[in-house]
Scaffold this motif. Structure first.
Motif, mmCIF file in Angstrom:
data_model
loop_
_atom_site.group_PDB
_atom_site.id
_atom_site.type_symbol
_atom_site.label_atom_id
_atom_site.label_comp_id
_atom_site.label_asym_id
_atom_site.label_seq_id
_atom_site.Cartn_x
_atom_site.Cartn_y
_atom_site.Cartn_z
ATOM 1 N N ALA A 22 -11.339 -3.572 26.730
ATOM 2 C CA ALA A 22 -10.521 -2.439 26.563
ATOM 3 C C ALA A 22 -9.661 -1.926 28.002
ATOM 4 C CB ALA A 22 -11.342 -1.094 26.132
ATOM 5 N N GLN A 23 -10.503 -2.103 29.081
ATOM 6 C CA GLN A 23 -9.933 -1.828 30.315
ATOM 7 C C GLN A 23 -10.839 -2.477 31.401
ATOM 8 O OE1 GLN A 23 -9.806 2.497 30.405
ATOM 9 N NE2 GLN A 23 -11.485 2.461 32.220
ATOM 10 N N LYS A 24 -9.907 -2.750 32.621
ATOM 11 C CA LYS A 24 -10.743 -3.569 33.693
ATOM 12 C C LYS A 24 -11.424 -2.591 34.750
ATOM 13 C CE LYS A 24 -8.384 -7.689 33.011
ATOM 14 N NZ LYS A 24 -7.549 -8.867 33.689
ATOM 15 N N SER A 25 -11.783 -1.407 34.475
ATOM 16 C CA SER A 25 -12.506 -0.346 35.227
ATOM 17 C C SER A 25 -13.472 0.333 34.281
ATOM 18 C CB SER A 25 -11.559 0.488 35.809
ATOM 19 O OG SER A 25 -10.892 1.127 34.906
ATOM 20 N N PRO A 26 -14.549 0.825 34.974
ATOM 21 C CA PRO A 26 -15.478 1.865 33.940
ATOM 22 C C PRO A 26 -14.886 3.133 34.013
ATOM 23 C CG PRO A 26 -15.879 1.669 36.240
ATOM 24 C CD PRO A 26 -14.852 0.763 36.396
ATOM 25 N N CYS A 27 -15.557 3.718 32.879
ATOM 26 C CA CYS A 27 -15.281 5.007 32.495
ATOM 27 C C CYS A 27 -16.326 6.042 33.401
ATOM 28 C CB CYS A 27 -15.033 5.340 31.031
ATOM 29 S SG CYS A 27 -14.083 4.312 30.218
ATOM 30 N N ALA A 28 -15.933 6.731 33.939
ATOM 31 C CA ALA A 28 -16.700 7.980 34.509
ATOM 32 C C ALA A 28 -16.781 9.152 33.840
ATOM 33 C CB ALA A 28 -16.233 8.385 36.092
ATOM 34 N N LEU A 29 -18.070 9.501 33.586
ATOM 35 C CA LEU A 29 -17.990 10.665 32.388
ATOM 36 C C LEU A 29 -19.368 11.551 32.838
ATOM 37 C CD1 LEU A 29 -17.718 8.429 29.231
ATOM 38 C CD2 LEU A 29 -15.810 9.909 30.016
ATOM 39 N N GLU A 30 -18.761 12.695 32.675
ATOM 40 C CA GLU A 30 -19.974 13.738 32.893
ATOM 41 C C GLU A 30 -20.675 13.843 31.323
ATOM 42 O OE1 GLU A 30 -22.240 16.594 34.797
ATOM 43 O OE2 GLU A 30 -20.719 15.404 35.430
ATOM 44 N N VAL A 31 -22.002 13.430 31.299
ATOM 45 C CA VAL A 31 -22.621 13.628 30.089
ATOM 46 C C VAL A 31 -23.603 14.719 30.071
ATOM 47 C CG1 VAL A 31 -22.157 11.145 29.365
ATOM 48 C CG2 VAL A 31 -24.367 11.652 30.693
ATOM 49 N N GLU A 32 -23.984 15.334 29.053
ATOM 50 C CA GLU A 32 -24.845 16.563 29.010
ATOM 51 C C GLU A 32 -26.069 16.229 28.515
ATOM 52 O OE1 GLU A 32 -23.372 19.879 26.652
ATOM 53 O OE2 GLU A 32 -21.166 19.390 27.239
ATOM 54 N N ALA A 33 -27.183 16.631 28.931
ATOM 55 C CA ALA A 33 -28.492 16.529 28.849
ATOM 56 C C ALA A 33 -28.818 16.715 27.390
ATOM 57 C CB ALA A 33 -29.500 17.187 29.587
ATOM 58 N N GLY A 34 -29.504 15.857 26.405
ATOM 59 C CA GLY A 34 -29.700 15.893 25.240
ATOM 60 C C GLY A 34 -28.645 15.535 24.063
#
Length: 79
Positions: A7-19
Motif C-alpha cells: 500500500a505504501q513504503k512507510s509505516p502509518c503512525a497512528l494515535e490509538v485509544e485504549a479499549g
C-alpha cells in the motif's frame, strides 16, 4: 497464499485509544489504509484485530511485508 499489495513504503503512525478495536488491512487493497474496508473479500486474506490497553502512538505496517503484523518492523526499507 497470494502476496499482499504494498500500500505504501512507510509505516502509518497512528494515535490509538485504549479499549478501542481497530482492524488492520492485511491484503493491501483497502482504500482506508492501514485499516480494513472489506476489500479483502475472496482474496485469501483476513484483517487483524488491534486493541491496545493504553492510548498511545503505534506504527502500523503499510507495506504488508512485516514479520510482526500489524506493527512495522522496518521491512519497507528493503523494498
Amino acid at each position: 497464499m497470494p502476496k499482499p499489495i504494498i500500500a505504501q513504503k512507510s509505516p502509518c503512525a497512528l494515535e490509538v485509544e485504549a479499549g478501542q478495536i481497530y482492524f488492520w488491512c492485511a491484503c493491501g487493497k483497502s482504500k482506508r489504509q492501514p485499516y480494513c474496508d472489506g476489500s479483502h473479500t475472496a482474496s485469501g486474506f483476513n484483517p487483524l484485530r488491534v486493541a491496545e490497553a493504553k492510548t498511545k502512538t503505534v506504527y502500523l505496517c503499510a507495506c504488508k511485508q512485516t514479520s510482526t503484523p500489524p506493527y512495522c518492523d522496518g521491512s519497507h526499507t528493503k523494498l
